[in-house]
Design a protein around this motif. Structure first.
Motif, mmCIF file in Angstrom:
data_model
loop_
_atom_site.group_PDB
_atom_site.id
_atom_site.type_symbol
_atom_site.label_atom_id
_atom_site.label_comp_id
_atom_site.label_asym_id
_atom_site.label_seq_id
_atom_site.Cartn_x
_atom_site.Cartn_y
_atom_site.Cartn_z
ATOM 1 N N ASP A 115 15.035 -15.186 6.508
ATOM 2 C CA ASP A 115 14.131 -14.361 7.309
ATOM 3 C C ASP A 115 14.912 -13.264 8.037
ATOM 4 O O ASP A 115 14.421 -12.150 8.204
ATOM 5 C CB ASP A 115 13.389 -15.223 8.333
ATOM 6 N N ALA A 116 16.130 -13.589 8.462
ATOM 7 C CA ALA A 116 16.961 -12.595 9.152
ATOM 8 C C ALA A 116 17.330 -11.454 8.207
ATOM 9 O O ALA A 116 17.342 -10.284 8.599
ATOM 10 C CB ALA A 116 18.226 -13.257 9.701
ATOM 11 N N ASP A 117 17.633 -11.776 6.944
ATOM 12 C CA ASP A 117 17.937 -10.738 5.954
ATOM 13 C C ASP A 117 16.727 -9.840 5.742
ATOM 14 O O ASP A 117 16.849 -8.612 5.682
ATOM 15 C CB ASP A 117 18.325 -11.376 4.611
ATOM 16 N N VAL A 118 15.569 -10.463 5.612
ATOM 17 C CA VAL A 118 14.330 -9.711 5.397
ATOM 18 C C VAL A 118 14.058 -8.792 6.581
ATOM 19 O O VAL A 118 13.633 -7.639 6.410
ATOM 20 C CB VAL A 118 13.152 -10.679 5.166
ATOM 21 N N ALA A 119 14.307 -9.279 7.780
ATOM 22 C CA ALA A 119 14.084 -8.479 8.978
ATOM 23 C C ALA A 119 14.978 -7.233 8.992
ATOM 24 O O ALA A 119 14.528 -6.126 9.294
ATOM 25 C CB ALA A 119 14.339 -9.323 10.222
ATOM 26 N N LYS A 120 16.247 -7.409 8.644
ATOM 27 C CA LYS A 120 17.184 -6.283 8.627
ATOM 28 C C LYS A 120 16.796 -5.258 7.558
ATOM 29 O O LYS A 120 16.894 -4.040 7.770
ATOM 30 C CB LYS A 120 18.613 -6.779 8.383
ATOM 31 N N LYS A 121 16.353 -5.756 6.418
ATOM 32 C CA LYS A 121 15.934 -4.852 5.352
ATOM 33 C C LYS A 121 14.646 -4.118 5.716
ATOM 34 O O LYS A 121 14.471 -2.951 5.365
ATOM 35 C CB LYS A 121 15.766 -5.637 4.048
ATOM 36 N N SER A 122 13.753 -4.800 6.419
ATOM 37 C CA SER A 122 12.525 -4.159 6.880
ATOM 38 C C SER A 122 12.865 -3.006 7.820
ATOM 39 O O SER A 122 12.292 -1.910 7.727
ATOM 40 C CB SER A 122 11.635 -5.166 7.604
ATOM 41 N N ALA A 123 13.801 -3.251 8.718
ATOM 42 C CA ALA A 123 14.237 -2.211 9.647
ATOM 43 C C ALA A 123 14.845 -1.030 8.896
ATOM 44 O O ALA A 123 14.615 0.135 9.243
ATOM 45 C CB ALA A 123 15.239 -2.782 10.641
ATOM 46 N N ALA A 124 15.617 -1.327 7.849
ATOM 47 C CA ALA A 124 16.246 -0.264 7.060
ATOM 48 C C ALA A 124 15.195 0.598 6.380
ATOM 49 O O ALA A 124 15.334 1.825 6.293
ATOM 50 C CB ALA A 124 17.185 -0.876 6.024
ATOM 51 N N CYS A 125 14.144 -0.037 5.885
ATOM 52 C CA CYS A 125 13.056 0.716 5.247
ATOM 53 C C CYS A 125 12.407 1.667 6.234
ATOM 54 O O CYS A 125 12.238 2.863 5.966
ATOM 55 C CB CYS A 125 11.996 -0.242 4.704
ATOM 56 N N VAL A 126 12.018 1.126 7.372
ATOM 57 C CA VAL A 126 11.325 1.936 8.374
ATOM 58 C C VAL A 126 12.219 3.059 8.867
ATOM 59 O O VAL A 126 11.787 4.204 9.043
ATOM 60 C CB VAL A 126 10.860 1.045 9.546
ATOM 61 N N ARG A 127 13.489 2.757 9.069
ATOM 62 C CA ARG A 127 14.454 3.759 9.534
ATOM 63 C C ARG A 127 14.550 4.937 8.574
ATOM 64 O O ARG A 127 14.797 6.074 8.976
ATOM 65 C CB ARG A 127 15.817 3.083 9.673
ATOM 66 N N ASN A 128 14.289 4.668 7.304
ATOM 67 C CA ASN A 128 14.384 5.709 6.284
ATOM 68 C C ASN A 128 13.016 6.196 5.800
ATOM 69 O O ASN A 128 12.912 6.790 4.730
ATOM 70 C CB ASN A 128 15.219 5.195 5.116
ATOM 71 N N GLY A 129 12.002 5.938 6.594
ATOM 72 C CA GLY A 129 10.684 6.490 6.311
ATOM 73 C C GLY A 129 9.913 5.808 5.201
ATOM 74 O O GLY A 129 8.977 6.394 4.644
ATOM 75 N N MET A 130 10.273 4.565 4.879
ATOM 76 C CA MET A 130 9.572 3.826 3.832
ATOM 77 C C MET A 130 8.800 2.652 4.439
ATOM 78 O O MET A 130 9.036 2.255 5.577
ATOM 79 C CB MET A 130 10.564 3.330 2.778
#
Length: 257
Positions: A115-130
């Protein structure tokens, strides 16, 4: 009364190709999906397709004059650095990717994603406009309906909360609910179960400012949305949609539902 999808929410449907197609067949498929752009738009439906990484750029080119969203099957949590073999969310965004599938049960089972990995990847998506498409679902199954719903919500809640904890409250998110025990099954999970679970999950995100749509994925096909429409905003289709005639049928059914 349990919450149902808001009337204002646009419906959403799409599919991931996983590793089922090779390069030429992927590009043929993308061509076929591009022809469904106006059908989906006229039905007030957002349509997305998620090919492999290799075909992302040519797929983006084929979809550039359509309303079809290009997706990616995963991303890394950092934009740049010494992360051999990973795919940068910055690069995906620059390539034209709009939505990113994160935390699928296969990634969690085969590659140990947490879940922690998924959370970090979710943040990366949003940070890059996805838009993060966060896959959630329970492993446990009970033959007692009320117990099964409670178990599902209990397992899915921390998956959702982890992802939301790392992104702004205003960010758009898509939650793809699929019981792990239904993946690859000949039939989807029971409609009553899915509607009860997704209505309960909707309560968890009801206070968010950002749009949060909930999809069902898992042996979904003709008639599935009609049975689930009181709980979900759309469908995340599997191999059934690899025939675009089937995908078109689902879009038509969602329009009429």
């Amino acid at each position: 009364m349990p919450p149902v999808p808001a009337a204002r929410e646009k419906r959403l449907v799409g599919t991931s190709l996983k590793m089922y197609f090779d390069l030429p067949s992927t590009l043929r498929y993308i061509d076929a999906v591009s022809q469904l752009s106006s059908t989906a738009s006229n039905a007030n439906i957002d349509l997305f397709v998620i090919p492999d990484f290799i075909t992302a750029l040519p797929s983006a080119e084929k979809l550039k004059n359509t309303n079809v969203w290009l997706g990616a099957q995963d991303t890394y949590s950092e934009d740049k650095g010494a992360f051999t073999g990973e795919v940068s969310p910055l690069t995906l965004s620059q390539a034209g990717v709009r939505i990113v599938e994160i935390g699928h049960a296969e990634r969690r089972r085969l590659f140990g994603e947490t879940d922690a990995d998924v959370a970090k990847k979710s943040a990366a998506c949003v940070r890059n406009g996805m838009i993060p498409l966060v896959c959630i679902g329970e492993k446990s199954k009970s033959n007692i309906a009320s117990q099964a719903v409670g178990m599902a919500v209990e397992e899915c809640k921390p998956q959702i909360m982890a992802a939301l904890s790392e992104i702004p409250d205003s960010a758009e998110v898509v939650l793809a609910y699929e019981p792990v025990w239904a993946i690859g099954a000949s039939e989807p999970a029971g409609a009553d179960h899915v509607v009860a679970v997704t209505q309960a999950l909707r309560e968890l995100v009801a206070g968010r400012q950002g749009r949060t749509r909930i999809l069902y994925g898992g042996s979904a096909g003709p008639g599935t949305f009609q049975r689930l429409k009181d709980g979900v905003d759309g469908l995340f289709l599997g191999r059934f949609a690899h025939d675009t005639k089937n995908l078109e049928k689902v879009i038509e059914e969602m329009r009429e539902a």
